[in-house]
Design a protein around this motif. Structure first.
Motif, short mmCIF file in Angstrom:
data_model
loop_
_atom_site.label_atom_id
_atom_site.label_comp_id
_atom_site.label_asym_id
_atom_site.label_seq_id
_atom_site.Cartn_x
_atom_site.Cartn_y
_atom_site.Cartn_z
N UNK A 141 0.83 -1.21 0.00
CA UNK A 141 0.00 0.00 0.00
C UNK A 141 0.86 1.26 0.00
N UNK A 142 1.90 1.27 0.82
CA UNK A 142 2.74 2.46 0.95
C UNK A 142 3.55 2.71 -0.32
N UNK A 143 3.85 1.66 -1.08
CA UNK A 143 4.54 1.87 -2.36
C UNK A 143 3.67 2.65 -3.33
N UNK A 144 2.36 2.43 -3.23
CA UNK A 144 1.44 3.17 -4.11
C UNK A 144 1.30 4.62 -3.68
N UNK A 145 1.43 4.84 -2.38
CA UNK A 145 1.31 6.21 -1.85
C UNK A 145 1.25 6.16 -0.34
N UNK A 146 2.07 6.93 0.33
CA UNK A 146 2.12 6.91 1.79
C UNK A 146 0.86 7.57 2.34
N UNK A 147 0.22 6.86 3.25
CA UNK A 147 -0.96 7.38 3.92
C UNK A 147 -1.01 6.90 5.35
N UNK A 148 -1.90 7.50 6.13
CA UNK A 148 -1.99 7.14 7.55
C UNK A 148 -2.41 5.69 7.72
N UNK A 149 -3.32 5.19 6.87
CA UNK A 149 -3.78 3.81 6.99
C UNK A 149 -2.66 2.81 6.78
N UNK A 150 -1.87 3.02 5.74
CA UNK A 150 -0.76 2.10 5.47
C UNK A 150 0.29 2.16 6.57
N UNK A 151 0.58 3.36 7.07
CA UNK A 151 1.57 3.49 8.13
C UNK A 151 1.08 2.82 9.41
N UNK A 152 -0.21 2.95 9.71
CA UNK A 152 -0.76 2.30 10.91
C UNK A 152 -0.71 0.79 10.77
N UNK A 153 -1.01 0.30 9.58
CA UNK A 153 -0.95 -1.14 9.35
C UNK A 153 0.47 -1.66 9.52
N UNK A 154 1.45 -0.91 9.03
CA UNK A 154 2.84 -1.29 9.18
C UNK A 154 3.24 -1.32 10.66
N UNK A 155 2.81 -0.32 11.41
CA UNK A 155 3.13 -0.27 12.84
C UNK A 155 2.55 -1.48 13.56
N UNK A 194 6.27 6.99 7.70
CA UNK A 194 6.81 5.62 7.70
C UNK A 194 7.77 5.43 8.87
N UNK A 195 8.56 6.43 9.15
CA UNK A 195 9.52 6.32 10.26
C UNK A 195 8.83 6.35 11.62
N UNK A 196 7.70 7.00 11.69
CA UNK A 196 6.91 6.92 12.93
C UNK A 196 6.45 5.48 13.15
N UNK A 197 5.98 4.83 12.06
CA UNK A 197 5.57 3.43 12.17
C UNK A 197 6.76 2.54 12.54
N UNK A 198 7.91 2.81 11.93
CA UNK A 198 9.10 2.02 12.24
C UNK A 198 9.54 2.21 13.69
N UNK A 199 9.36 3.41 14.21
CA UNK A 199 9.74 3.65 15.60
C UNK A 199 8.87 2.84 16.56
N UNK A 200 7.58 2.66 16.19
CA UNK A 200 6.71 1.81 17.01
C UNK A 200 7.23 0.38 17.00
N UNK A 201 7.66 -0.08 15.81
CA UNK A 201 8.22 -1.41 15.70
C UNK A 201 9.49 -1.58 16.52
N UNK A 202 10.33 -0.57 16.52
CA UNK A 202 11.57 -0.64 17.32
C UNK A 202 11.24 -0.68 18.80
#
Length: 613
Positions: A141-155, A194-202
């Protein structure tokens, strides 16, 4: 539309059938030893554990709190996630390749043995697979376009994965590699959301890192150093050979083509960007694990490790199959369906006492599923005849966890054992103060499982147990499946007794060989001894019935191999007999031993098959 409807109905029927079969199997299949330990961890809630992050234990606790303290309760959350996984695969595929392809991808996820059986066992691979799919979907999803939904799903995916298993670090690394290869991926990684989502993962790894900091990095050392030899092993070839069988050969070939087309910038009817992304994730993950198979642990089960990569490739398989001939498509569906039936058959075998007994003696005998209920019944009976303050002591974490589950006691102490170390459980047991040094002030019922170590190491193990608890009294033997699962129960007095080490009996049948064809008289020979006291008799059993004693005491010196043995009757430990088999029907029969010790012990030994022509 008719094709889409037909694909949906096929998926739905398969989902109902497979899910029903999984629930039925999960309700009958005894807990695997690792599942029992996860249940035990769930009874000692913590942020992380020595072998895993916390999620698997939390889910087992949730299951028993909601559904009851039984095997289906333990597995319930994992069954639900396993049932959701095909829908997730279908949803991802539908988004990029259309609804008809999506339902077909979901159907393949229901048939591929590695994904279809997820949830039958309460193991960390189930939430880890769900987490991998969440991240895969988010990345596309994020490859098509970064959005809040995709970032939340990644987190959410990164959070769940970090709480599932150390191996999820590999899933993260593979995802980064795929995104860095793609120009759109590099652009995506520059977005702060995206980096906010990654920080949740970290942040999700903090509990596990904190546990390791507090415990001398015991978990990291086990997972990254102690478990693996990190030296080239030819046995890794077996890992490569078995993978097409577990995925099924034609589906494996289709996934390989998907990877190849994606890596070659496939065009012509395929969604270029997402196809490349799924192919990069799947191919990179699978190839890296195939390579690691030559350097990592080959003793424990690892065939399921490539599953996240397979799921990424599976998303694209239906689009590929639309370019195959009808004959090859039908062949792939048929072979994959057969693979599912074989996989389910193994779990059915492990769940059925009669089928388990039939597999006794083969390398496929499901020992880790067998005998735990019979052991629990034997333990209850022994405890009912001992003083009320009797404590239960297990020989290893396996016995302690399985008995704990059946006796509803997560605090059974265990002896030091190499198995505890090899499975990364020693540090956790020590934290719970459940490792015993053998000292005691009340009577103890000690439970040993001889099958937990190689036979050549068994006598040394018995002597180590003697050092901890003292000479071993005559045991009660709980034996099933022709003795291929045996447990020894010892009533130990309140104080450690002095004296020479007395162990359970040891034996070996030299003739007949296992599976040997016999015509006429059966010549039986072998050796047997019992450290500390010696044996008085070797009784022969034929198909479980006594047929008299062997002649015991022939000179047969086993001390060149069993150097530490202290049987006072050495070197006269050989036995011989001649049995008339003329009354036996053609087919398989079982030769057994009943070993009588000079201390009054009577121990049933494992049986050996032979064939009557």
């Amino acid at each position: 539309m008719r094709g889409e409807q037909r694909a949906y109905v096929t998926f739905l029927v398969l989902w109902v059938l497979v899910t029903t079969a999984k629930v039925l199997l999960a309700s009958q299949l005894p807990l695997f030893v690792d599942e029992a330990f996860y249940w035990q961890e769930g009874q000692h809630l913590a942020m992380a554990y020595s072998d895993l992050p916390g999620l698997t234990a939390w889910l087992t606790r949730l299951g028993v709190e909601v559904a009851g303290d039984h095997r289906l309760g333990v597995r319930l959350p994992f069954l639900l996630m396993g049932a959701a996984l095909p829908w997730m695969v279908a949803s991802i595929c539908t988004r990029w390749f259309g609804a008809r392809m999506g339902w077909r991808a979901g159907a393949l996820a229901l048939l591929m043995p590695l994904s279809a059986t997820l949830g039958i066992l309460a193991v960390p691979d189930v939430p880890m697979a769900i987490a991998a799919l969440l991240c895969l979907d988010a990345g596309a999803r994020l490859l098509r376009g970064v959005g809040a939904g995709g970032a939340l799903l990644l987190a959410c995916g990164l959070l769940m994965g970090a709480l599932s298993h150390y191996r999820f670090i590999g899933v993260i690394a593979v995802g980064f590699i795929a995104l860095l290869v793609l120009p759109e991926g590099r652009k995506m990684l520059r977005d702060p959301r995206v980096w906010i989502a990654l920080s949740v993962g970290v942040a999700a790894w903090v509990p596990l890192l904190a546990w390791n900091l507090d415990n001398q990095d015991a978990g990291l050392k086990f997972q990254l150093v102690e478990r693996h030899p990190w030296a080239f092993q030819w046995q890794g070839v077996l890992f490569l050979v078995i993978q097409p069988l577990l995925v099924t050969p034609l589906l494996f070939a289709a996934m390989a083509v998907v990877a190849g087309k994606g890596l070659r910038h496939a065009q012509g009817g395929f969604h270029h960007l997402q196809w490349r992304y799924f192919a990069l994730v799947g191919a990179t993950s699978t190839l890296l694990i195939f390579l690691l198979g030559f350097f990592t642990d080959v003793e424990r089960v690892s065939f399921h490790w490539p599953l996240p990569g397979y799921l990424a490739l599976l998303v694209c398989v239906p689009a590929l199959l639309s370019h195959w001939s009808r004959r090859w498509r039908r062949a792939l569906w048929a072979v994959t369906s057969l693979g599912l039936l074989l996989a389910m058959s193994y779990y059915l075998l492990a769940a059925s006492p009669a089928l388990r007994e039939h597999m006794a003696g083969s390398k496929y005998y499901p020992r880790n599923f067998a005998g735990w209920q019979q052991l629990a019944e034997g333990v209850r009976d022994e405890l009912s005849q001992m003083p009320e303050d009797t404590q239960l002591l297990a020989g290893s974490f396996k016995v302690g966890a399985e008995l704990g589950f059946r006796l509803n006691d997560p605090n059974i102490k265990v002896l030091p054992h190499a198995l505890n170390d090899r499975h990364g459980r020693t540090a956790q047991l020590a934290l719970w103060r459940l490792i015993s040094d053998g000292s005691r002030s009340t009577p103890v019922l000690l439970v040993l499982s001889p099958g937990d170590q190689r036979y050549r190491d068994l006598l040394a193990h018995y002597h180590k147990v003697c050092e901890l608890v003292g000479p071993l009294p005559p045991p009660r033997v709980v034996s099933l499946d022709h003795g291929f699962q045996r447990f020894l129960l010892f009533r130990l007095p309140a104080e450690k007794q002095p004296g020479v080490c007395v162990t359970p009996a040891m034996a070996w049948v030299e003739t007949p060989l296992a599976g040997q064809a016999v015509d006429g008289a059966l010549e039986v020979s072998g050796w047997a001894f019992k450290d500390g006291v010696g044996l008085s008799r070797v009784e022969l059993l034929l198909d479980g019935r006594s047929v008299g004693d062997a002649s015991y005491g022939r000179a047969f010196d086993v001390r060149p191999f069993w150097k530490i043995s202290n049987d006072p009757q050495h070197p006269n430990t050989g036995f011989d007999a001649r049995l008339d088999t003329s009354a036996l029907k053609p087919g398989t029969h079982w030769l057994g031993l009943r070993l009588h010790g000079n201390d009054g012990s009577v121990e049933t030994w494992a049986e050996q098959p032979f064939e009557i022509k």
